[in-house]
Write a protein that holds these residues in place. Sequence first.
Motif, mmCIF file in Angstrom:
data_model
loop_
_atom_site.group_PDB
_atom_site.id
_atom_site.type_symbol
_atom_site.label_atom_id
_atom_site.label_comp_id
_atom_site.label_asym_id
_atom_site.label_seq_id
_atom_site.Cartn_x
_atom_site.Cartn_y
_atom_site.Cartn_z
ATOM 1 N N GLN A 130 0.842 -1.200 0.000
ATOM 2 C CA GLN A 130 0.000 0.000 0.000
ATOM 3 C C GLN A 130 0.879 1.253 0.000
ATOM 4 O OE1 GLN A 130 -3.481 0.363 -0.228
ATOM 5 N NE2 GLN A 130 -2.757 2.456 -0.586
ATOM 6 N N LYS A 131 1.990 1.179 0.711
ATOM 7 C CA LYS A 131 2.923 2.310 0.723
ATOM 8 C C LYS A 131 3.515 2.538 -0.662
ATOM 9 C CE LYS A 131 4.288 1.697 5.575
ATOM 10 N NZ LYS A 131 5.406 1.364 6.514
ATOM 11 N N VAL A 135 11.701 16.062 -0.395
ATOM 12 C CA VAL A 135 10.937 15.389 0.660
ATOM 13 C C VAL A 135 10.442 14.032 0.159
ATOM 14 C CG1 VAL A 135 8.891 15.508 2.125
ATOM 15 C CG2 VAL A 135 10.262 17.563 1.729
ATOM 16 N N LEU A 136 9.936 13.997 -1.067
ATOM 17 C CA LEU A 136 9.444 12.741 -1.630
ATOM 18 C C LEU A 136 10.586 11.749 -1.834
ATOM 19 C CD1 LEU A 136 7.029 11.183 -2.723
ATOM 20 C CD2 LEU A 136 7.445 12.236 -4.970
ATOM 21 N N ASP A 137 11.747 12.249 -2.207
ATOM 22 C CA ASP A 137 12.915 11.391 -2.402
ATOM 23 C C ASP A 137 13.292 10.689 -1.102
ATOM 24 O OD1 ASP A 137 15.092 10.358 -3.915
ATOM 25 O OD2 ASP A 137 16.415 11.840 -3.010
ATOM 26 N N GLU A 138 13.327 11.440 -0.018
ATOM 27 C CA GLU A 138 13.648 10.840 1.282
ATOM 28 C C GLU A 138 12.602 9.814 1.678
ATOM 29 O OE1 GLU A 138 14.521 12.085 5.923
ATOM 30 O OE2 GLU A 138 14.010 13.616 4.451
ATOM 31 N N GLN A 139 11.334 10.146 1.455
ATOM 32 C CA GLN A 139 10.254 9.224 1.812
ATOM 33 C C GLN A 139 10.347 7.937 0.987
ATOM 34 O OE1 GLN A 139 6.347 10.868 1.200
ATOM 35 N NE2 GLN A 139 5.294 9.024 1.902
ATOM 36 N N PHE A 140 10.680 8.077 -0.276
ATOM 37 C CA PHE A 140 10.787 6.920 -1.167
ATOM 38 C C PHE A 140 11.861 5.946 -0.689
ATOM 39 C CE2 PHE A 140 13.042 5.174 -4.941
ATOM 40 C CZ PHE A 140 12.041 4.368 -5.446
ATOM 41 N N HIS A 141 13.060 6.459 -0.447
ATOM 42 C CA HIS A 141 14.154 5.570 -0.041
ATOM 43 C C HIS A 141 13.960 5.054 1.384
ATOM 44 C CE1 HIS A 141 16.653 6.013 -3.618
ATOM 45 N NE2 HIS A 141 16.292 7.285 -3.644
ATOM 46 N N GLN A 184 20.610 4.998 8.302
ATOM 47 C CA GLN A 184 19.716 5.729 7.405
ATOM 48 C C GLN A 184 19.756 7.227 7.689
ATOM 49 O OE1 GLN A 184 15.776 4.037 7.075
ATOM 50 N NE2 GLN A 184 14.904 6.036 6.620
ATOM 51 N N ARG A 185 20.009 7.592 8.950
ATOM 52 C CA ARG A 185 20.079 9.007 9.300
ATOM 53 C C ARG A 185 21.223 9.704 8.577
ATOM 54 N NH1 ARG A 185 21.367 9.919 14.820
ATOM 55 N NH2 ARG A 185 20.892 12.082 14.339
ATOM 56 N N VAL A 186 22.385 9.095 8.627
ATOM 57 C CA VAL A 186 23.531 9.735 7.993
ATOM 58 C C VAL A 186 23.434 9.660 6.471
ATOM 59 C CG1 VAL A 186 25.068 7.713 8.012
ATOM 60 C CG2 VAL A 186 26.043 10.016 8.110
ATOM 61 N N ILE A 187 22.814 8.609 5.958
ATOM 62 C CA ILE A 187 22.586 8.531 4.514
ATOM 63 C C ILE A 187 21.678 9.673 4.075
ATOM 64 C CG2 ILE A 187 21.425 7.178 2.720
ATOM 65 C CD1 ILE A 187 22.490 4.662 4.126
ATOM 66 N N ALA A 188 20.653 9.944 4.860
ATOM 67 C CA ALA A 188 19.761 11.060 4.541
ATOM 68 C C ALA A 188 20.508 12.385 4.596
ATOM 69 C CB ALA A 188 18.576 11.078 5.514
ATOM 70 N N LEU A 189 21.398 12.526 5.564
ATOM 71 C CA LEU A 189 22.173 13.753 5.695
ATOM 72 C C LEU A 189 22.923 14.070 4.416
ATOM 73 C CD1 LEU A 189 23.792 13.333 9.221
ATOM 74 C CD2 LEU A 189 22.387 15.249 8.532
ATOM 75 N N VAL A 190 23.551 13.056 3.852
ATOM 76 C CA VAL A 190 24.417 13.278 2.702
ATOM 77 C C VAL A 190 23.643 13.243 1.393
ATOM 78 C CG1 VAL A 190 26.393 12.394 1.412
ATOM 79 C CG2 VAL A 190 26.423 12.398 3.901
ATOM 80 N N PHE A 191 22.826 12.217 1.201
ATOM 81 C CA PHE A 191 22.248 11.990 -0.115
ATOM 82 C C PHE A 191 20.939 12.730 -0.362
ATOM 83 C CE2 PHE A 191 25.088 8.393 0.396
ATOM 84 C CZ PHE A 191 25.730 8.399 -0.824
ATOM 85 N N TYR A 192 20.127 12.957 0.660
ATOM 86 C CA TYR A 192 18.829 13.551 0.395
ATOM 87 C C TYR A 192 18.776 15.030 0.731
ATOM 88 C CZ TYR A 192 17.963 8.582 0.654
ATOM 89 O OH TYR A 192 18.049 7.228 0.479
ATOM 90 N N THR A 222 11.144 4.312 2.739
ATOM 91 C CA THR A 222 10.157 3.238 2.641
ATOM 92 C C THR A 222 10.817 1.938 2.180
ATOM 93 O OG1 THR A 222 8.384 4.815 2.135
ATOM 94 C CG2 THR A 222 8.004 2.505 1.551
ATOM 95 N N ILE A 223 11.720 2.035 1.241
ATOM 96 C CA ILE A 223 12.434 0.844 0.776
ATOM 97 C C ILE A 223 13.281 0.259 1.903
ATOM 98 C CG2 ILE A 223 14.283 0.045 -0.752
ATOM 99 C CD1 ILE A 223 13.196 1.951 -2.882
ATOM 100 N N TYR A 224 14.003 1.129 2.626
ATOM 101 C CA TYR A 224 14.852 0.642 3.717
ATOM 102 C C TYR A 224 14.039 0.002 4.833
ATOM 103 C CZ TYR A 224 18.698 3.462 1.786
ATOM 104 O OH TYR A 224 19.658 3.992 0.986
ATOM 105 N N SER A 225 12.802 0.417 4.982
ATOM 106 C CA SER A 225 12.003 -0.011 6.129
ATOM 107 C C SER A 225 11.779 -1.516 6.169
ATOM 108 C CB SER A 225 10.649 0.715 6.138
ATOM 109 O OG SER A 225 9.832 0.286 5.057
ATOM 110 N N VAL A 226 11.916 -2.195 5.043
ATOM 111 C CA VAL A 226 11.660 -3.637 5.039
ATOM 112 C C VAL A 226 12.782 -4.420 5.701
ATOM 113 C CG1 VAL A 226 10.296 -3.440 2.925
ATOM 114 C CG2 VAL A 226 12.724 -4.034 2.775
#
Length: 300
Positions: A184-185, A209-215, A231-239, A217-221
């Motif tokens: 559903q996500k 914002v959508l880019d961060e949400q997209f990745h 994931q926090r530091v990945i978001a810092l650099v990449f998103y 969601t994938i990581y969440s599995v």
Amino acid sequence: MARTDERFREAYNALLNICSSKSEGDSLPSEAELSRTLDVSRTVIRSALSRLNEVGIIHWNGRQKLVMRQPADTDLIEVNLETISNEELERRFLNWILRFDVPPGTPLNVSELSRWFNVPAHALHEFLASLSRFSLVERRPKGGWKLLGFTREYAMELFELRTMIELNAISRLVKSPPEDPIWQKMDDLKQKHQELLAQINERYNDFSVLDEQFHSTIYSVNHNRFIVELQRVIALVFYYHYQWDKRDERERNEAAIHEHLKLINAIQSRDEQEALDAARDHLSTSRKTLLLSLKINNKQ
């Protein structure tokens, strides 16, 4: 509330945290060290120590400051500052770095930044301490913090880790059972991407914002506590960081949306190889964009 009273309250609560980390009979650091650590004057430190002594948390006699009991929640005093989540503090910190193009090596003034972000100084200290684990900031020898920044080598090491995590997550995702909420996500993400693509001329700034949400969601599995931290530091650099390069932003974001949709379609078709190929294509684009941004912003 007067600013001096606000500083006292922040320092007092921060000292409570320090006392909580000690055992009964342990000594507190010197006034000078506490002043540097909490980034307040010695006058404020003495006022806070005096109150700790009055309520029996410490025994203060000259240079000797012994912990007498563990603080309780009722010992905390109210600070009329905004309470925000770690995620919001992280967002404000990142926006500050990007908006003002803060270079590596910049000293971080906790008092000034706590006013800027409208958070207690002790909360900012805790936040910076969490970033220090990822080598994004470090303590200065004489107190305070320093921004280390995002070097090319740092980004490439992190990119290798990101690639492994994301490809592993995609392999797990396509094998998820039909009743898993992840599907559903993915449907919702697909709709959001299609809506943004249809309005790309007016809303291309909304992609980050959508880019961060997209990745995310994938990581969440993965359901892995260590990946959540990474994931926090990945978001810092990449998103956040690479997206501050505004040249051709609309075109880059439109292309990224198409890459996301290609990956979503492959995931929804349960075709693992097609999904992995689409992910590698997108990761390759992300890598090139990041390197270009680092070259422009850091003159590397």
